[in-house]
Design an enzyme around this catalytic site. Structure first.
Site, PDB file in Angstrom:
ATOM      1  N   THR A  10       6.257  -8.513   7.037  1.00 51.24           N
ATOM      2  CA  THR A  10       4.959  -8.988   6.528  1.00 51.24           C
ATOM      3  C   THR A  10       4.578  -8.322   5.205  1.00 51.24           C
ATOM      4  O   THR A  10       3.560  -8.655   4.610  1.00 51.24           O
ATOM      5  CB  THR A  10       3.838  -8.672   7.546  1.00 51.24           C
ATOM      6  OG1 THR A  10       3.927  -7.265   7.852  1.00 51.24           O
ATOM      7  CG2 THR A  10       3.975  -9.469   8.813  1.00 51.24           C
ATOM      8  N   SER A  40       0.722  -6.253  13.509  1.00 44.52           N
ATOM      9  CA  SER A  40       1.203  -7.634  13.386  1.00 44.52           C
ATOM     10  C   SER A  40       1.845  -8.147  14.676  1.00 44.52           C
ATOM     11  O   SER A  40       2.230  -9.321  14.753  1.00 44.52           O
ATOM     12  CB  SER A  40       2.245  -7.735  12.266  1.00 44.52           C
ATOM     13  OG  SER A  40       1.710  -7.264  11.062  1.00 44.52           O
ATOM     14  N   ARG A 100      18.619   7.536  -0.238  1.00 49.21           N
ATOM     15  CA  ARG A 100      19.235   7.298  -1.557  1.00 49.21           C
ATOM     16  C   ARG A 100      20.004   8.497  -2.078  1.00 49.21           C
ATOM     17  O   ARG A 100      20.958   8.358  -2.831  1.00 49.21           O
ATOM     18  CB  ARG A 100      18.169   6.898  -2.577  1.00 49.21           C
ATOM     19  CG  ARG A 100      17.593   5.520  -2.327  1.00 49.21           C
ATOM     20  CD  ARG A 100      16.539   5.200  -3.373  1.00 49.21           C
ATOM     21  NE  ARG A 100      15.840   3.973  -3.047  1.00 49.21           N
ATOM     22  CZ  ARG A 100      14.558   3.758  -3.345  1.00 49.21           C
ATOM     23  NH1 ARG A 100      13.846   4.681  -3.974  1.00 49.21           N
ATOM     24  NH2 ARG A 100      13.993   2.620  -3.020  1.00 49.21           N
ATOM     25  N   CYS A 129      12.795   0.308  -7.589  1.00 45.60           N
ATOM     26  CA  CYS A 129      12.614  -0.879  -8.442  1.00 45.60           C
ATOM     27  C   CYS A 129      12.711  -0.565  -9.944  1.00 45.60           C
ATOM     28  O   CYS A 129      13.350  -1.291 -10.707  1.00 45.60           O
ATOM     29  CB  CYS A 129      11.286  -1.557  -8.130  1.00 45.60           C
ATOM     30  SG  CYS A 129       9.928  -0.420  -7.847  1.00 45.60           S
ATOM     31  N   SER A 159       1.875  -4.059  -7.465  1.00 47.06           N
ATOM     32  CA  SER A 159       2.613  -4.492  -6.270  1.00 47.06           C
ATOM     33  C   SER A 159       3.768  -3.549  -5.948  1.00 47.06           C
ATOM     34  O   SER A 159       4.261  -3.536  -4.824  1.00 47.06           O
ATOM     35  CB  SER A 159       3.138  -5.925  -6.442  1.00 47.06           C
ATOM     36  OG  SER A 159       4.065  -5.976  -7.513  1.00 47.06           O
ATOM     37  N   LYS A 203      13.053   9.877  -9.290  1.00 48.52           N
ATOM     38  CA  LYS A 203      13.897   8.812  -8.708  1.00 48.52           C
ATOM     39  C   LYS A 203      14.735   8.184  -9.809  1.00 48.52           C
ATOM     40  O   LYS A 203      15.943   8.018  -9.676  1.00 48.52           O
ATOM     41  CB  LYS A 203      13.026   7.723  -8.051  1.00 48.52           C
ATOM     42  CG  LYS A 203      12.433   8.126  -6.719  1.00 48.52           C
ATOM     43  CD  LYS A 203      11.612   6.964  -6.149  1.00 48.52           C
ATOM     44  CE  LYS A 203      10.812   7.380  -4.942  1.00 48.52           C
ATOM     45  NZ  LYS A 203       9.875   6.332  -4.499  1.00 48.52           N
ATOM     46  N   ARG A 224       1.374   3.722 -13.797  1.00 48.84           N
ATOM     47  CA  ARG A 224       0.901   2.524 -13.073  1.00 48.84           C
ATOM     48  C   ARG A 224      -0.124   1.810 -13.947  1.00 48.84           C
ATOM     49  O   ARG A 224      -1.049   2.450 -14.470  1.00 48.84           O
ATOM     50  CB  ARG A 224       0.240   2.974 -11.766  1.00 48.84           C
ATOM     51  CG  ARG A 224      -0.098   1.846 -10.821  1.00 48.84           C
ATOM     52  CD  ARG A 224       1.106   1.230 -10.154  1.00 48.84           C
ATOM     53  NE  ARG A 224       1.750   2.117  -9.199  1.00 48.84           N
ATOM     54  CZ  ARG A 224       2.966   1.906  -8.706  1.00 48.84           C
ATOM     55  NH1 ARG A 224       3.673   0.861  -9.065  1.00 48.84           N
ATOM     56  NH2 ARG A 224       3.498   2.749  -7.850  1.00 48.84           N
ATOM     57  N   HIS A 231       7.513  -4.813 -13.631  1.00 50.50           N
ATOM     58  CA  HIS A 231       7.494  -3.504 -14.290  1.00 50.50           C
ATOM     59  C   HIS A 231       8.030  -3.662 -15.705  1.00 50.50           C
ATOM     60  O   HIS A 231       9.052  -4.340 -15.923  1.00 50.50           O
ATOM     61  CB  HIS A 231       8.392  -2.503 -13.554  1.00 50.50           C
ATOM     62  CG  HIS A 231       7.919  -2.126 -12.183  1.00 50.50           C
ATOM     63  ND1 HIS A 231       6.648  -2.394 -11.715  1.00 50.50           N
ATOM     64  CD2 HIS A 231       8.554  -1.465 -11.178  1.00 50.50           C
ATOM     65  CE1 HIS A 231       6.535  -1.928 -10.478  1.00 50.50           C
ATOM     66  NE2 HIS A 231       7.676  -1.373 -10.132  1.00 50.50           N
ATOM     67  N   ASN A 297       9.492  -6.592 -10.009  1.00 52.52           N
ATOM     68  CA  ASN A 297       9.838  -5.474  -9.125  1.00 52.52           C
ATOM     69  C   ASN A 297      10.132  -5.911  -7.700  1.00 52.52           C
ATOM     70  O   ASN A 297      10.965  -5.311  -7.016  1.00 52.52           O
ATOM     71  CB  ASN A 297       8.717  -4.425  -9.127  1.00 52.52           C
ATOM     72  CG  ASN A 297       7.350  -5.022  -8.879  1.00 52.52           C
ATOM     73  OD1 ASN A 297       6.847  -5.785  -9.703  1.00 52.52           O
ATOM     74  ND2 ASN A 297       6.741  -4.709  -7.761  1.00 52.52           N
TER      75      ASN A 297
HETATM   76  N1  LIG Z   1       6.900  -3.081  -3.654  1.00 52.06           N
HETATM   77  C1  LIG Z   1       7.957  -2.922  -4.412  1.00 52.06           C
HETATM   78  O1  LIG Z   1       8.024  -3.389  -5.579  1.00 52.06           O
HETATM   79  C2  LIG Z   1       9.141  -2.173  -3.896  1.00 52.06           C
HETATM   80  C3  LIG Z   1      10.322  -2.159  -4.667  1.00 52.06           C
HETATM   81  C4  LIG Z   1      11.426  -1.445  -4.197  1.00 52.06           C
HETATM   82  C5  LIG Z   1      11.343  -0.789  -2.989  1.00 52.06           C
HETATM   83  N2  LIG Z   1      10.184  -0.826  -2.265  1.00 52.06           N
HETATM   84  C6  LIG Z   1      10.148  -0.137  -0.967  1.00 52.06           C
HETATM   85  O2  LIG Z   1      10.143  -1.139   0.055  1.00 52.06           O
HETATM   86  C7  LIG Z   1       9.382  -0.678   1.174  1.00 52.06           C
HETATM   87  C8  LIG Z   1       8.296  -1.707   1.497  1.00 52.06           C
HETATM   88  O3  LIG Z   1       7.441  -1.849   0.385  1.00 52.06           O
HETATM   89  P1  LIG Z   1       6.319  -2.985   0.314  1.00 52.06           P
HETATM   90  O4  LIG Z   1       5.851  -2.961  -1.080  1.00 52.06           O
HETATM   91  O5  LIG Z   1       6.821  -4.252   0.915  1.00 52.06           O
HETATM   92  O6  LIG Z   1       5.166  -2.366   1.276  1.00 52.06           O
HETATM   93  P2  LIG Z   1       3.985  -3.154   2.024  1.00 52.06           P
HETATM   94  O7  LIG Z   1       3.621  -4.389   1.314  1.00 52.06           O
HETATM   95  O8  LIG Z   1       2.929  -2.117   2.230  1.00 52.06           O
HETATM   96  O9  LIG Z   1       4.622  -3.550   3.442  1.00 52.06           O
HETATM   97  C9  LIG Z   1       4.920  -2.604   4.431  1.00 52.06           C
HETATM   98  C10 LIG Z   1       5.568  -3.306   5.613  1.00 52.06           C
HETATM   99  O10 LIG Z   1       5.971  -2.314   6.563  1.00 52.06           O
HETATM  100  C11 LIG Z   1       5.466  -2.691   7.833  1.00 52.06           C
HETATM  101  N3  LIG Z   1       5.277  -1.494   8.667  1.00 52.06           N
HETATM  102  C12 LIG Z   1       4.426  -0.467   8.466  1.00 52.06           C
HETATM  103  N4  LIG Z   1       4.558   0.448   9.456  1.00 52.06           N
HETATM  104  C13 LIG Z   1       5.510  -0.031  10.294  1.00 52.06           C
HETATM  105  C14 LIG Z   1       6.098   0.446  11.498  1.00 52.06           C
HETATM  106  N5  LIG Z   1       5.722   1.593  12.057  1.00 52.06           N
HETATM  107  N6  LIG Z   1       7.063  -0.307  12.088  1.00 52.06           N
HETATM  108  C15 LIG Z   1       7.450  -1.486  11.540  1.00 52.06           C
HETATM  109  N7  LIG Z   1       6.934  -1.984  10.398  1.00 52.06           N
HETATM  110  C16 LIG Z   1       5.987  -1.262   9.786  1.00 52.06           C
HETATM  111  C17 LIG Z   1       4.162  -3.418   7.540  1.00 52.06           C
HETATM  112  O11 LIG Z   1       3.783  -4.198   8.643  1.00 52.06           O
HETATM  113  P3  LIG Z   1       2.238  -4.658   8.882  1.00 52.06           P
HETATM  114  O12 LIG Z   1       1.993  -5.791   7.935  1.00 52.06           O
HETATM  115  O13 LIG Z   1       2.220  -5.064  10.307  1.00 52.06           O
HETATM  116  O14 LIG Z   1       1.377  -3.452   8.591  1.00 52.06           O
HETATM  117  C18 LIG Z   1       4.642  -4.266   6.358  1.00 52.06           C
HETATM  118  O15 LIG Z   1       5.391  -5.359   6.836  1.00 52.06           O
HETATM  119  C19 LIG Z   1       8.868   0.711   0.784  1.00 52.06           C
HETATM  120  O16 LIG Z   1       9.758   1.680   1.274  1.00 52.06           O
HETATM  121  C20 LIG Z   1       8.901   0.693  -0.728  1.00 52.06           C
HETATM  122  O17 LIG Z   1       9.029   1.968  -1.282  1.00 52.06           O
HETATM  123  C21 LIG Z   1       9.082  -1.508  -2.687  1.00 52.06           C
END
Ligand SMILES: NC(=O)c1ccc[n+]([C@@H]2O[C@H](COP(=O)([O-])OP(=O)(O)OC[C@H]3O[C@@H](n4cnc5c(N)ncnc54)[C@H](OP(=O)(O)O)[C@@H]3O)[C@@H](O)[C@H]2O)c1
Length: 321
Positions: A10, A40, A100, A129, A159, A203, A224, A231, A297
């Site tokens: 999600t 969720s 990583r 990213c 984001s 990183k 940011r 980005h 990103n």
């Molecule tokens: N955003 C970027 O551009 C980006 C780029 C590269 C890497 N990343 C990495 O990708 C990961 C996700 O980033 P995001 O931006 O998608 O974050 P996000 O929008 O905050 O989404 C977090 C997700 O994790 C789920 N979650 C939280 N706690 C959980 C648990 N205990 N068990 C199972 N699911 C859980 C949430 O579910 P609910 O909706 O139910 O809370 C949601 O689906 C992070 O590690 C981030 O560093 C992000």
């Protein structure tokens, strides 16, 4: 059918992984299970015409014997669950920072180092990213000359910090960030570490060399900025040898990079694409290049990279069966 799970389905990255799988025609070829947090649990997510029921992670999930599990739920969830899935027979593609730096875990940008997945590692890390978009460009430039030094300053969208951060931008709140991000910039991403650089900067400085197998002196400043997606990176590169601008341009023209010579790469154009855009190319002296890089990103920096890795893993497994 290949049995695939997405943990964090999600979230911004999770929903983009689903989009990219759909675009690549892969949803029909896999059996997909979606996990998210307790919040969720039980909700339905419709993909195409099919309703998927979201569940929270529990030990039952491990009995479902997934072939591949995408993790995009943050460091702590990956640290707690990824190795358990590996033990149950899955290959994990992890978007978090959890593994990583582990020597045995490849950090993969498929266009650069996909040979690292051929010894079938059990966990594959997707790089950060802001690192990925820089890596795809530097990789092409290394064809022309070794590089002594890179100075990069980032302009990173909200984001990149996940859905709660994006809400702060949209609503004008500061529930996720310590200060309001609307009409503001924050010149530090993550905490300041022992070397004086913040987490995001470290990183980039570590991951770029790991991906490329280089020892380039890299200095990063990460910032940011109040835009929703993409980005930007202002980059200075000091080559070891004299370089020719036409050779640089031809090295940068490839299927996954869009080089704009007389235009600007606006995030509004780049968002929603899997391309890495370059603009403002300037050869300052014979060994010094400046350029501006923009990429989505959530796609290039996360979901697209992960799905491309997945595609290569499947191909590799089929070839070796
Ligand atoms: N955003 C970027 O551009 C980006 C780029 C590269 C890497 N990343 C990495 O990708 C990961 C996700 O980033 P995001 O931006 O998608 O974050 P996000 O929008 O905050 O989404 C977090 C997700 O994790 C789920 N979650 C939280 N706690 C959980 C648990 N205990 N068990 C199972 N699911 C859980 C949430 O579910 P609910 O909706 O139910 O809370 C949601 O689906 C992070 O590690 C981030 O560093 C992000």
């Amino acid at each position: 059918m290949i049995n695939v799970a997405i943990v964090g389905a999600t979230g911004l990255v999770g929903e983009t992984i689903i989009k990219v799988l759909e675009e690549e025609g892969l949803i029909k070829k896999i059996r997909l299970t979606l996990f998210a947090s307790d919040n969720s649990h039980g909700k339905l997510l419709t993909i195409g015409k099919i309703d998927y029921r979201l569940t929270s992670l529990n030990e039952d999930a491990l009995r479902q014997k997934f072939d591949y599990v995408f993790f995009s739920a943050g460091d702590e969830v990956s640290k707690e669950w990824a190795k358990k899935f590996v033990k149950s027979g899955s290959i994990v593609i992890d978007n978090s920072n959890a593994f990583r730096r582990e020597k045995t875990v490849p950090l993969v940008v498929p266009e650069i180092n996909c040979e690292n997945i051929e010894n079938t590692p059990k966990i594959i890390s997707n790089p950060n990213c802001s690192t990925i978009q820089l890596a795809v460009v530097v990789h092409r430039l290394l064809e022309i000359s070794d590089i002594n030094k890179i100075i990069v300053s980032s302009y990173q969208s909200v984001s990149g910090a996940g859905r709660p951060a994006l809400s702060d931008l949209v609503l004008g709140t500061n529930k996720f960030f310590d200060v309001k991000i609307q009409n503001n910039i924050i010149a530090q991403i993550g905490g300041v570490e022992e070397n004086g650089f913040c987490t995001e900067e470290n990183k980039i400085m570590f991951e770029l060399n790991k991906i490329l197998g280089t020892k380039i002196n890299i200095l990063a400043t990460t910032v940011r900025v109040p835009i929703p997606y993409c980005h930007g990176e202002s980059v200075y590169i000091k080559f070891k040898n004299k370089v020719d601008i036409n050779l640089i341009k031809s090295a940068l023209r490839c299927s996954h990079i869009t080089l704009l010579e007389d235009e600007i790469a606006f995030p509004s154009i780049v968002a929603g694409t899997n391309q890495t855009y370059i603009c403002r190319l300037r050869l300052v002296k014979e060994k010094e290049l400046m350029l501006f890089i923009v990429a989505d990103n959530l796609r290039r920096g996360a979901a697209y990279n992960a799905v491309e890795t997945f595609k290569r893993l499947i191909k590799f497994e089929i070839k070796n069966k």
